[in-house]
Design an enzyme around this catalytic site. Structure first.
Site, PDB file in Angstrom:
ATOM      1  N   ASP A   1       1.484  -1.297  -0.084  1.00  0.00           N
ATOM      2  CA  ASP A   1      -0.223  -0.067  -0.370  1.00  0.00           C
ATOM      3  C   ASP A   1       0.412   0.965   0.096  1.00  0.00           C
ATOM      4  O   ASP A   1       2.059   1.670   1.054  1.00  0.00           O
ATOM      5  CB  ASP A   1      -0.944  -0.007   1.203  1.00  0.00           C
ATOM      6  CG  ASP A   1      -1.955   1.247   0.993  1.00  0.00           C
ATOM      7  OD1 ASP A   1      -2.879   1.371   1.157  1.00  0.00           O
ATOM      8  OD2 ASP A   1      -2.123   2.177   1.914  1.00  0.00           O
TER       9      ASP A   1
ATOM     10  N   TYR B   1       2.474   9.809   0.850  1.00  0.00           N
ATOM     11  CA  TYR B   1       4.013  10.050   1.489  1.00  0.00           C
ATOM     12  C   TYR B   1       5.819  10.186   1.193  1.00  0.00           C
ATOM     13  O   TYR B   1       6.257   9.790   2.787  1.00  0.00           O
ATOM     14  CB  TYR B   1       4.043   8.079   1.955  1.00  0.00           C
ATOM     15  CG  TYR B   1       2.482   7.216   2.667  1.00  0.00           C
ATOM     16  CD1 TYR B   1       1.377   8.188   2.929  1.00  0.00           C
ATOM     17  CD2 TYR B   1       2.122   5.850   2.243  1.00  0.00           C
ATOM     18  CE1 TYR B   1       0.245   7.667   3.374  1.00  0.00           C
ATOM     19  CE2 TYR B   1       0.083   5.617   2.703  1.00  0.00           C
ATOM     20  CZ  TYR B   1       0.247   6.195   2.921  1.00  0.00           C
ATOM     21  OH  TYR B   1      -1.639   6.026   3.580  1.00  0.00           O
TER      22      TYR B   1
ATOM     23  N   LYS C   1      -2.480   6.249  -4.486  1.00  0.00           N
ATOM     24  CA  LYS C   1      -3.015   7.368  -3.858  1.00  0.00           C
ATOM     25  C   LYS C   1      -3.334   8.850  -4.649  1.00  0.00           C
ATOM     26  O   LYS C   1      -1.772   9.273  -4.516  1.00  0.00           O
ATOM     27  CB  LYS C   1      -3.420   7.302  -2.395  1.00  0.00           C
ATOM     28  CG  LYS C   1      -3.688   6.119  -1.933  1.00  0.00           C
ATOM     29  CD  LYS C   1      -3.767   5.719  -0.020  1.00  0.00           C
ATOM     30  CE  LYS C   1      -3.914   4.468   0.628  1.00  0.00           C
ATOM     31  NZ  LYS C   1      -2.815   4.302   1.401  1.00  0.00           N
TER      32      LYS C   1
ATOM     33  N   HIS D   1      -7.248   9.533  -2.053  1.00  0.00           N
ATOM     34  CA  HIS D   1      -6.699   9.799  -0.678  1.00  0.00           C
ATOM     35  C   HIS D   1      -8.011  10.089   0.212  1.00  0.00           C
ATOM     36  O   HIS D   1      -8.420   9.881   1.294  1.00  0.00           O
ATOM     37  CB  HIS D   1      -5.752  10.212  -1.149  1.00  0.00           C
ATOM     38  CG  HIS D   1      -4.732   9.600   0.088  1.00  0.00           C
ATOM     39  ND1 HIS D   1      -3.116   9.955   0.129  1.00  0.00           N
ATOM     40  CD2 HIS D   1      -4.610   9.145   1.885  1.00  0.00           C
ATOM     41  CE1 HIS D   1      -2.465   9.153   1.578  1.00  0.00           C
ATOM     42  NE2 HIS D   1      -3.583   8.053   1.923  1.00  0.00           N
TER      43      HIS D   1
HETATM   44  P1  NDP Z   1      -0.278   0.763  12.047  1.00  0.00           P
HETATM   45  O1  NDP Z   1      -1.351   0.438  12.600  1.00  0.00           O
HETATM   46  O2  NDP Z   1       0.076  -0.130  10.979  1.00  0.00           O
HETATM   47  O3  NDP Z   1       0.408   0.980  13.482  1.00  0.00           O
HETATM   48  C1  NDP Z   1       2.353   1.317  12.586  1.00  0.00           C
HETATM   49  C2  NDP Z   1       3.024   0.819  13.467  1.00  0.00           C
HETATM   50  O4  NDP Z   1       2.959  -0.240  14.337  1.00  0.00           O
HETATM   51  C3  NDP Z   1       4.536   0.938  13.526  1.00  0.00           C
HETATM   52  O5  NDP Z   1       5.136   1.726  14.793  1.00  0.00           O
HETATM   53  C4  NDP Z   1       5.130   0.143  13.784  1.00  0.00           C
HETATM   54  O6  NDP Z   1       6.483  -0.288  13.729  1.00  0.00           O
HETATM   55  C5  NDP Z   1       4.330  -0.563  14.890  1.00  0.00           C
HETATM   56  N1  NDP Z   1       4.411  -2.358  14.326  1.00  0.00           N
HETATM   57  C6  NDP Z   1       4.127  -3.059  13.187  1.00  0.00           C
HETATM   58  N2  NDP Z   1       3.861  -4.016  13.880  1.00  0.00           N
HETATM   59  C7  NDP Z   1       4.361  -4.396  14.977  1.00  0.00           C
HETATM   60  C8  NDP Z   1       4.072  -5.635  16.006  1.00  0.00           C
HETATM   61  N3  NDP Z   1       4.316  -6.300  15.184  1.00  0.00           N
HETATM   62  N4  NDP Z   1       4.354  -5.290  17.259  1.00  0.00           N
HETATM   63  C9  NDP Z   1       4.659  -4.355  17.443  1.00  0.00           C
HETATM   64  N5  NDP Z   1       4.716  -2.855  16.781  1.00  0.00           N
HETATM   65  C10 NDP Z   1       4.406  -2.920  15.470  1.00  0.00           C
HETATM   66  O7  NDP Z   1      -0.096   2.664  11.605  1.00  0.00           O
HETATM   67  P2  NDP Z   1      -0.028   3.126   9.852  1.00  0.00           P
HETATM   68  O8  NDP Z   1      -1.602   4.207  10.683  1.00  0.00           O
HETATM   69  O9  NDP Z   1       1.208   3.287   9.654  1.00  0.00           O
HETATM   70  O10 NDP Z   1      -0.997   2.361   9.249  1.00  0.00           O
HETATM   71  C11 NDP Z   1      -0.921   1.343   7.967  1.00  0.00           C
HETATM   72  C12 NDP Z   1      -0.826   1.683   6.747  1.00  0.00           C
HETATM   73  O11 NDP Z   1      -2.118   1.733   6.244  1.00  0.00           O
HETATM   74  C13 NDP Z   1      -0.118   2.961   6.856  1.00  0.00           C
HETATM   75  O12 NDP Z   1       1.039   2.381   6.610  1.00  0.00           O
HETATM   76  C14 NDP Z   1      -0.856   3.228   5.430  1.00  0.00           C
HETATM   77  O13 NDP Z   1       0.151   2.420   3.828  1.00  0.00           O
HETATM   78  C15 NDP Z   1      -2.027   3.286   5.730  1.00  0.00           C
HETATM   79  N6  NDP Z   1      -2.113   4.145   5.502  1.00  0.00           N
HETATM   80  C16 NDP Z   1      -3.578   4.897   5.078  1.00  0.00           C
HETATM   81  C17 NDP Z   1      -4.680   6.189   5.416  1.00  0.00           C
HETATM   82  C18 NDP Z   1      -5.614   6.404   4.477  1.00  0.00           C
HETATM   83  O14 NDP Z   1      -5.995   7.858   4.559  1.00  0.00           O
HETATM   84  N7  NDP Z   1      -5.348   6.127   3.581  1.00  0.00           N
HETATM   85  C19 NDP Z   1      -3.926   6.687   6.325  1.00  0.00           C
HETATM   86  C20 NDP Z   1      -3.245   5.622   7.689  1.00  0.00           C
HETATM   87  C21 NDP Z   1      -2.649   4.796   6.962  1.00  0.00           C
HETATM   88  P3  NDP Z   1       7.841   0.010  13.386  1.00  0.00           P
HETATM   89  O15 NDP Z   1       7.804  -0.010  11.707  1.00  0.00           O
HETATM   90  O16 NDP Z   1       9.124   0.495  13.999  1.00  0.00           O
HETATM   91  O17 NDP Z   1       8.355  -1.789  13.089  1.00  0.00           O
END
Ligand code: NDP
Length: 309
Positions: A45, A50, A79, A110
């Site tokens: 995604d 970004y 997006k 988006h």
């Molecule tokens: P998430 O809810 O996916 O959380 C990401 C966080 O969780 C990071 O700090 C990551 O750390 C941590 N993490 C991931 N896996 C684990 C695990 N197994 N154990 C502990 N911590 C973990 O956040 P996002 O807001 O990034 O949402 C996911 C995706 O959704 C985005 O990346 C994007 O692609 C999409 N999105 C779309 C939006 C929209 O408007 N359409 C808005 C927001 C997000 P680390 O990376 O350090 O491992």
């Protein structure tokens, strides 16, 4: 093997993908490569805003040149950002160029909020009071018409179109358009603190697939600490993150956890067969914790209309 669900175009999309928002520069290309080659993830995604599509594309290119996968094995989403509502073809081409790809599997609007392309910032223009500089002379329905032209006129560049952050009210307006192409996807924030049952039911009843974003509650993953989530995780002998991901798999749509950490990327693909008792346990969580939305930008428009809850 990660299960897939069908889009209304009849293409299939893997239910677990990799999110790339706020992915640290210098780490994301490796994360994408790891996800594809080591964790078996096929759904990535992305988004123009970004600011890391070039690095994401490098990770994809390395995975393809490793010989493990070909482009057609992958499902890549990007997006159209808010300042680009008036120029969808250029926005699409910009993401394709950044990613180094000939086509996207899915292109999403988006947000249904056009921003002033001539504002004080090229990405997120604001007004003096700090709210977003909304382009009031444009309409997101016109943007949808332009996105429809993208799939009709340039089907080699984009296979399916969809939306993101659309409430039921926005979708109802869009679906009233003459001969409308029904969005293949609505990507929205979903998790046990924001189950959005009415929106989910509405989308699925109209043939609009869903993708859950911020499944851990975004940066720092606060939802991993929820008592109800931990209880279900203990029952299955898995981690809280596995429960938060499989909650969506069980509900029948996609989820895109973000991680740049190799061990987590792999762990996040574990399939756990949650049962009805688990879903009931997770459904109870807001009774204690309340509902919570983590992604809520200061648009300066009517948030009640923009967001269902
Ligand atoms: P998430 O809810 O996916 O959380 C990401 C966080 O969780 C990071 O700090 C990551 O750390 C941590 N993490 C991931 N896996 C684990 C695990 N197994 N154990 C502990 N911590 C973990 O956040 P996002 O807001 O990034 O949402 C996911 C995706 O959704 C985005 O990346 C994007 O692609 C999409 N999105 C779309 C939006 C929209 O408007 N359409 C808005 C927001 C997000 P680390 O990376 O350090 O491992």
């Amino acid at each position: 093997m990660i299960p897939t669900v069908a889009l209304n175009t009849s293409a299939h999309i893997p239910q677990i993908g990799l999110g790339t928002f706020q992915s640290e520069s210098g780490k994301i290309a490796d994360a994408v490569y790891t996800a594809i080659v080591k964790a078996g993830i096929r759904h990535i995604d992305c988004a123009w805003i970004y600011g890391n599509e070039v690095e994401v594309g490098q990770g994809i290119a390395r995975a393809i040149s490793s010989g493990e996968v070909s482009r057609s094995d992958l499902f890549i989403t990007s997006k159209l950002w808010c300042v680009h509502h008036r120029n969808a073809p250029k926005a699409l081409q910009s993401s394709l160029d950044n990613l180094g790809l000939d086509y996207l599997d899915l292109y999403l609007m988006h947000w249904p909020v056009p921003l002033n392309p001539e504002g004080n910032d090229p990405n997120t223009p604001t007004l003096p009071d700090g709210s977003r500089d909304v382009d009031k002379n444009w309409d997101y329905l016109k943007t949808w018409r332009a996105m429809e032209s993208l799939v009709k006129d340039t089907p080699k560049k984009v296979k399916a179109i969809g939306v993101s952050n659309f409430s039921v009210a926005f979708l109802q307006d869009l679906l009233k358009l003459d001969n409308v192409i029904v969005p293949a996807m609505n990507q929205v924030e979903l998790h046990p603190l924001l189950p959005q049952d009415e929106l989910v039911d509405f989308c699925l009843s109209k043939g609009i697939q869903l993708t859950a974003y911020s499944p851990f509650g975004s940066n720092g993953a606060p939802l991993l600490n929820l008592k109800g989530v931990k209880k279900v995780a203990e029952k299955h002998g898995v981690e809280a993150g596995n429960v938060l991901i499989n909650y969506h798999v069980k509900r029948g749509y996609c989820v895109i956890p973000k991680s740049v950490t190799e061990s987590r990327i792999t762990k996040n693909t574990l399939l756990v067969n949650l049962d009805e008792e688990d879903l009931a346990e997770l459904k109870k969580i807001p009774q204690e914790e309340g509902f919570k939305r983590f992604v809520k930008p200061n648009w300066g428009v009517d948030l009640k209309f923009l967001f269902w809850r």
